[in-house]
Enzyme design. Structure first.
Site, PDB file in Angstrom:
ATOM      1  N   CYS A 138       0.866  -1.174   0.000  1.00  0.00           N
ATOM      2  CA  CYS A 138       0.000   0.000   0.000  1.00  0.00           C
ATOM      3  C   CYS A 138       0.905   1.228   0.000  1.00  0.00           C
ATOM      4  CB  CYS A 138      -0.938  -0.016   1.203  1.00  0.00           C
ATOM      5  SG  CYS A 138      -0.083  -0.128   2.790  1.00  0.00           S
ATOM      6  N   THR A 139       0.346   2.397   0.194  1.00  0.00           N
ATOM      7  CA  THR A 139       1.118   3.629   0.036  1.00  0.00           C
ATOM      8  C   THR A 139       2.290   3.714   1.013  1.00  0.00           C
ATOM      9  OG1 THR A 139      -0.891   4.771  -0.700  1.00  0.00           O
ATOM     10  CG2 THR A 139       0.985   6.144  -0.042  1.00  0.00           C
TER      11      THR A 139
END
Length: 296
Positions: free
Chosen positions: A192-193
């Protein structure tokens, strides 16, 4: 000259008094002229802050002075700018709130946290360790995107599985439906980010019988800092502020496709209808046309 910066961070740790943390962080952020968003719960803190570099450094020293936050991993990036008072133009205001979850999977009863972070999460992989796993296991490794599907439209790991999700809460339903049971016998790398969503997602997958689950430590941000656009990442990284996206090099691929004309773009925009909360990948020309048509 002001140096605009943005810092992304999270900490999973038991907090006995989230409200006290909220007041501390609100007062500190306001005193330093910071803008951004912090979510606090009994399980920790998740935030993104923008401002002038000296102010953010003062915030970081104070934040790390609290023992449970001492080892926080701060991920720095360039901001668009600051106003005359040194306040970030990438965020409209400072928002500090207490919530049941600091990342909203809609499963707070499943999350277990101790001083070491999320209990039962996937094995952490540094960017270098990820490459070692790929070298060892090859195409058997599955990249599993832990973000919303829109984010993956403009950037993702090569060959990644991208679940059809509008919000983070959709993941639990998809996992419980058995949609990805065919992956349970393979090494799955969640990403994810900045690491927070895949940390929780990896624990949800592990508890549902995925036997070999990993999480990319530091998320896409740390991977991009390490390998830029010369590794396994393709495209731009979607961000939830006015920047819209960030690139890791001057030769980042543009993999998004405009919903209007199909041209390559990494630009996203909200639906021009105020009652519609959907975002689209759309080039500037088509977005202008959509907005003009809506206004007419």
């Amino acid at each position: 000259m002001a140096t605009p910066k943005i810092v992304l961070f999270y900490v999973f740790t038991p907090l006995a008094d989230p409200e006290a943390i909220r007041v501390w962080q609100r007062d500190l952020g306001e005193a330093l002229g910071l803008r951004g968003r912090l979510l606090i719960s009994k399980d920790g803190v998740n935030g993104t802050l923008g401002g002038d570099l000296p102010a953010l450094k003062k915030w970081a020293r104070s934040f790390r002075s609290y023992a449970p936050f001492r080892e926080v991993d701060l991920k720095w990036s360039e901001g668009t700018g600051v106003d005359a008072e040194g306040r970030s133009v990438d965020f409209p205001k400072l928002s500090v709130k207490v919530r049941e979850e600091i990342v909203s999977f809609g499963a707070p009863q499943e999350l277990r946290v101790d001083e070491g972070g999320v209990v039962g999460g996937g094995t952490r992989l540094s960017p270098e360790a990820l490459h070692e796993l790929i070298d060892e296991r090859g195409d058997d490794v599955v990249f599993f995107d832990g973000r919303n599907a829109l984010e993956a439209q403009i950037g993702r790991f090569r060959g990644a599985v991208v679940p059809d999700t509008d919000t983070t809460r959709d993941f639990v339903q998809l996992l419980d439906s058995g949609a990805y049971d065919d992956l349970k016998g393979r090494p799955v790398v969640t990403y994810c980010t900045g690491g927070i969503r895949c940390e929780v997602l990896s624990s949800l997958m592990s508890s549902r019988g995925f036997g070999e689950v990993y999480q990319l430590e530091g998320g896409i941000v740390r991977y991009g800092e390490t390998y830029g656009d010369d590794g396994l990442w393709e495209g731009s990284l979607y961000v939830f502020d006015k920047r819209g996206f960030v690139d890791f090099s001057d030769h980042a691929a543009v993999i998004g496709e405009c919903v209007g004309c199909g041209t390559a773009t990494n630009r996203t925009a909200n639906c021009p209808d105020p009652s519609c909360r959907t975002q689209f990948v759309v080039c500037a020309s088509c977005d202008t046309a959509r907005c003009s048509a809506h206004a007419a």
